[in-house]
Scaffold this active site. Structure first.
Site, PDB file in Angstrom:
ATOM      1  N   SER A   1       0.840  -1.207   0.000  1.00 46.39           N
ATOM      2  CA  SER A   1       0.000   0.000   0.000  1.00 46.39           C
ATOM      3  C   SER A   1       0.876   1.259   0.000  1.00 46.39           C
ATOM      4  CB  SER A   1      -0.956   0.001   1.193  1.00 46.39           C
ATOM      5  OG  SER A   1      -0.224  -0.001   2.396  1.00 46.39           O
TER       6      SER A   1
ATOM      7  N   HIS B   1      -7.741  -2.952 -16.193  1.00 46.26           N
ATOM      8  CA  HIS B   1      -7.048  -2.715 -14.925  1.00 46.26           C
ATOM      9  C   HIS B   1      -7.634  -1.471 -14.288  1.00 46.26           C
ATOM     10  CE1 HIS B   1      -4.290  -6.012 -15.306  1.00 46.26           C
ATOM     11  NE2 HIS B   1      -4.425  -5.794 -16.603  1.00 46.26           N
TER      12      HIS B   1
ATOM     13  N   GLN C   1      -8.872   8.454 -23.191  1.00 50.77           N
ATOM     14  CA  GLN C   1      -8.589   7.820 -24.490  1.00 50.77           C
ATOM     15  C   GLN C   1      -9.233   8.609 -25.610  1.00 50.77           C
ATOM     16  OE1 GLN C   1      -9.583   3.663 -24.626  1.00 50.77           O
ATOM     17  NE2 GLN C   1      -8.663   3.382 -26.638  1.00 50.77           N
TER      18      GLN C   1
ATOM     19  N   GLN D   1     -13.615   8.147 -30.423  1.00 51.96           N
ATOM     20  CA  GLN D   1     -13.983   7.850 -31.817  1.00 51.96           C
ATOM     21  C   GLN D   1     -15.312   8.504 -32.186  1.00 51.96           C
ATOM     22  OE1 GLN D   1     -13.801   3.501 -32.069  1.00 51.96           O
ATOM     23  NE2 GLN D   1     -11.961   3.732 -33.321  1.00 51.96           N
TER      24      GLN D   1
ATOM     25  N   ASN E   1      -0.463   4.240  -9.953  1.00 51.67           N
ATOM     26  CA  ASN E   1       0.511   4.261  -8.866  1.00 51.67           C
ATOM     27  C   ASN E   1       1.432   3.048  -9.012  1.00 51.67           C
ATOM     28  OD1 ASN E   1      -0.482   2.017  -7.148  1.00 51.67           O
ATOM     29  ND2 ASN E   1      -2.305   3.320  -6.928  1.00 51.67           N
TER      30      ASN E   1
ATOM     31  N   ARG F   1       0.449  -8.438 -17.424  1.00 52.05           N
ATOM     32  CA  ARG F   1       0.488  -8.106 -18.856  1.00 52.05           C
ATOM     33  C   ARG F   1       1.875  -8.194 -19.496  1.00 52.05           C
ATOM     34  NH1 ARG F   1      -4.633  -8.917 -20.347  1.00 52.05           N
ATOM     35  NH2 ARG F   1      -6.092  -7.689 -19.105  1.00 52.05           N
TER      36      ARG F   1
HETATM   37  C1  LIG Z   1      -3.472 -13.789 -19.827  1.00 50.20           C
HETATM   38  C2  LIG Z   1      -4.781 -13.118 -19.528  1.00 50.20           C
HETATM   39  C3  LIG Z   1      -5.958 -13.611 -20.068  1.00 50.20           C
HETATM   40  C4  LIG Z   1      -7.186 -13.005 -19.806  1.00 50.20           C
HETATM   41  N1  LIG Z   1      -8.330 -13.501 -20.359  1.00 50.20           N
HETATM   42  C5  LIG Z   1      -9.512 -12.915 -20.107  1.00 50.20           C
HETATM   43  C6  LIG Z   1     -10.734 -13.399 -20.675  1.00 50.20           C
HETATM   44  O1  LIG Z   1     -10.739 -14.385 -21.405  1.00 50.20           O
HETATM   45  N2  LIG Z   1     -11.888 -12.758 -20.398  1.00 50.20           N
HETATM   46  C7  LIG Z   1     -11.921 -11.663 -19.577  1.00 50.20           C
HETATM   47  O2  LIG Z   1     -12.991 -11.118 -19.342  1.00 50.20           O
HETATM   48  N3  LIG Z   1     -10.801 -11.176 -19.032  1.00 50.20           N
HETATM   49  C8  LIG Z   1      -9.616 -11.759 -19.265  1.00 50.20           C
HETATM   50  N4  LIG Z   1      -8.477 -11.241 -18.715  1.00 50.20           N
HETATM   51  C9  LIG Z   1      -8.577 -10.039 -17.909  1.00 50.20           C
HETATM   52  C10 LIG Z   1      -8.526 -10.359 -16.392  1.00 50.20           C
HETATM   53  O3  LIG Z   1      -9.586 -11.219 -16.028  1.00 50.20           O
HETATM   54  C11 LIG Z   1      -8.635  -9.051 -15.576  1.00 50.20           C
HETATM   55  O4  LIG Z   1      -9.876  -8.440 -15.798  1.00 50.20           O
HETATM   56  C12 LIG Z   1      -7.565  -8.074 -15.913  1.00 50.20           C
HETATM   57  O5  LIG Z   1      -6.323  -8.684 -16.034  1.00 50.20           O
HETATM   58  C13 LIG Z   1      -7.530  -6.999 -14.816  1.00 50.20           C
HETATM   59  O6  LIG Z   1      -6.888  -7.538 -13.671  1.00 50.20           O
HETATM   60  P1  LIG Z   1      -7.490  -7.452 -12.219  1.00 50.20           P
HETATM   61  O7  LIG Z   1      -8.826  -8.054 -12.135  1.00 50.20           O
HETATM   62  O8  LIG Z   1      -6.440  -8.009 -11.312  1.00 50.20           O
HETATM   63  O9  LIG Z   1      -7.790  -5.917 -12.042  1.00 50.20           O
HETATM   64  P2  LIG Z   1      -7.024  -4.649 -11.466  1.00 50.20           P
HETATM   65  O10 LIG Z   1      -7.934  -3.517 -11.630  1.00 50.20           O
HETATM   66  O11 LIG Z   1      -5.666  -4.534 -12.080  1.00 50.20           O
HETATM   67  O12 LIG Z   1      -6.973  -4.940  -9.938  1.00 50.20           O
HETATM   68  C14 LIG Z   1      -5.828  -5.165  -9.170  1.00 50.20           C
HETATM   69  C15 LIG Z   1      -6.232  -5.995  -7.974  1.00 50.20           C
HETATM   70  O13 LIG Z   1      -7.103  -5.227  -7.129  1.00 50.20           O
HETATM   71  C16 LIG Z   1      -8.103  -6.092  -6.590  1.00 50.20           C
HETATM   72  N5  LIG Z   1      -9.407  -5.670  -7.110  1.00 50.20           N
HETATM   73  C17 LIG Z   1      -9.660  -4.832  -8.164  1.00 50.20           C
HETATM   74  N6  LIG Z   1     -10.952  -4.650  -8.328  1.00 50.20           N
HETATM   75  C18 LIG Z   1     -11.562  -5.387  -7.380  1.00 50.20           C
HETATM   76  C19 LIG Z   1     -12.920  -5.617  -7.065  1.00 50.20           C
HETATM   77  N7  LIG Z   1     -13.905  -5.058  -7.756  1.00 50.20           N
HETATM   78  N8  LIG Z   1     -13.196  -6.439  -6.047  1.00 50.20           N
HETATM   79  C20 LIG Z   1     -12.213  -7.020  -5.334  1.00 50.20           C
HETATM   80  N9  LIG Z   1     -10.892  -6.852  -5.576  1.00 50.20           N
HETATM   81  C21 LIG Z   1     -10.579  -6.040  -6.599  1.00 50.20           C
HETATM   82  C22 LIG Z   1      -7.762  -7.508  -7.034  1.00 50.20           C
HETATM   83  O14 LIG Z   1      -6.917  -8.100  -6.049  1.00 50.20           O
HETATM   84  C23 LIG Z   1      -6.990  -7.275  -8.322  1.00 50.20           C
HETATM   85  O15 LIG Z   1      -6.134  -8.338  -8.681  1.00 50.20           O
HETATM   86  C24 LIG Z   1      -7.241 -11.843 -18.961  1.00 50.20           C
HETATM   87  C25 LIG Z   1      -6.043 -11.340 -18.417  1.00 50.20           C
HETATM   88  C26 LIG Z   1      -4.831 -11.959 -18.693  1.00 50.20           C
HETATM   89  C27 LIG Z   1      -3.560 -11.376 -18.104  1.00 50.20           C
END
Ligand SMILES: Cc1cc2nc3c(=O)[nH]c(=O)nc-3n(C[C@H](O)[C@H](O)[C@H](O)COP(=O)(O)OP(=O)(O)OC[C@H]3O[C@@H](n4cnc5c(N)ncnc54)[C@H](O)[C@@H]3O)c2cc1C
Length: 259
Positions: free
Chosen positions: A70, A95, A103, A106, A198, A209
């Protein structure tokens, strides 16, 4: 391209005032980069540990080792990313925690001359004639989609705001037209993204990624973000290693996952 638009800056006067007010005026750090200084100060405030102890790099290492992630959230960086496809930004913006985005719209910006981002897999086709044949197929399709886009814009403008109608086409209608016409543009369409995060969020992003399971385009973007951010956060990101595979791919590994 990746541009670093901004990174956290320390207000040295306020930091000195704080240290003096709290009786730590002798404290100093070897941190060269402001973001890392902010992280160290934030961590030291938790235990009021401004008297000796670990060096700056040991301190950051200890934060990662003890999963005190944190504290890393106090250092931020803003990137401008260009030459990235809409397919890639769709993955990117999944993320959420610790990230903010802006962004290219369009609905507002005309995509009549949109550039396309060719998937990196094409570069790996070893036979030149196969590569050229498949490239032509791809190029014909993406160019054709821009032509259809332009045709929709022209036809919609004519239908909803014919030349004989009085007055200029209003902004709402322009946006509605581009919003409809963009539906034929492919995932390969180039876009521009401003992303602020951050240091903790960036670490998580890099692990997801820039990992070997990630898609090639976002992996390449993630490696560029890592290289750009490493200059600002050499200790925070110093545990990552770039692995190069024999076929020219790169990915990152670390022994401190999800700090
Ligand atoms: C190789 C690969 C394949 C993938 N394939 C797919 C796919 O087929 N379909 C698909 O939909 N997505 C896919 N994804 C996307 C993946 O499921 C995540 O949505 C994305 O990587 C964002 O990561 P994150 O959920 O850790 O989110 P981030 O926003 O990066 O969150 C960071 C961390 O914060 C915590 N966090 C964030 N939000 C919450 C919340 N609302 N509640 C509780 N804890 C939270 C979690 O610990 C999380 O890991 C893929 C990702 C990768 C890397």
């Amino acid at each position: 391209m990746v541009y670093v638009l901004a990174a956290s800056r320390v207000n040295e006067k306020e930091l000195r005032d704080f240290l003096t007010d709290e009786g730590f005026e002798n404290w100093d750090t070897a941190a060269v980069e402001d973001g890392e200084k902010i992280v160290e100060v934030a961590g030291r405030v938790c235990y009021l540990s401004f008297a000796g102890g670990r060096s700056h790099d040991q301190y950051i290492e200890h934060l990662k080792e003890s999963r005190h992630g944190s504290v890393l959230e106090h250092a931020t960086i803003t990137f401008i990313i260009t030459g990235i496809s809409r397919a890639c930004t769709h993955e990117f913006v999944r993320h959420r925690a610790g990230w903010s985005y802006s962004q290219l719209s369009q609905r507002f910006v005309d995509e009549g001359h949109a550039q396309m981002v060719r998937p990196r897999l094409f570069d790996k086709i070893s036979r030149i004639d196969d590569r050229e044949r498949l490239h032509r197929l791809w190029e014909d399709f993406v160019k054709g989609s821009v032509e259809v886009y332009n045709r929709f814009v022209t036809e919609f403008e004519w239908l909803f705001n014919p030349p004989h109608a009085a007055g200029k086409i209003d902004l709402g209608l322009k946006k509605a037209i581009k919003g409809a016409a963009r539906s034929v543009l492919p995932n390969a369409t180039e876009t521009k993204l401003v992303a602020t995060c951050n240091a903790r969020a960036l670490r998580h992003f890099l692990e997801m990624r820039a990992g070997s399971a990630a898609d090639s385009e976002i992996r390449a973007v993630a490696i560029k973000l890592y290289q750009a951010a490493l200059q600002y956060w050499p200790d925070i990101l110093g545990d990552y290693q770039v692995i190069r595979t024999p076929d020219g791919e790169e990915y990152l590994t670390t022994h401190y996952e999800k700090v």
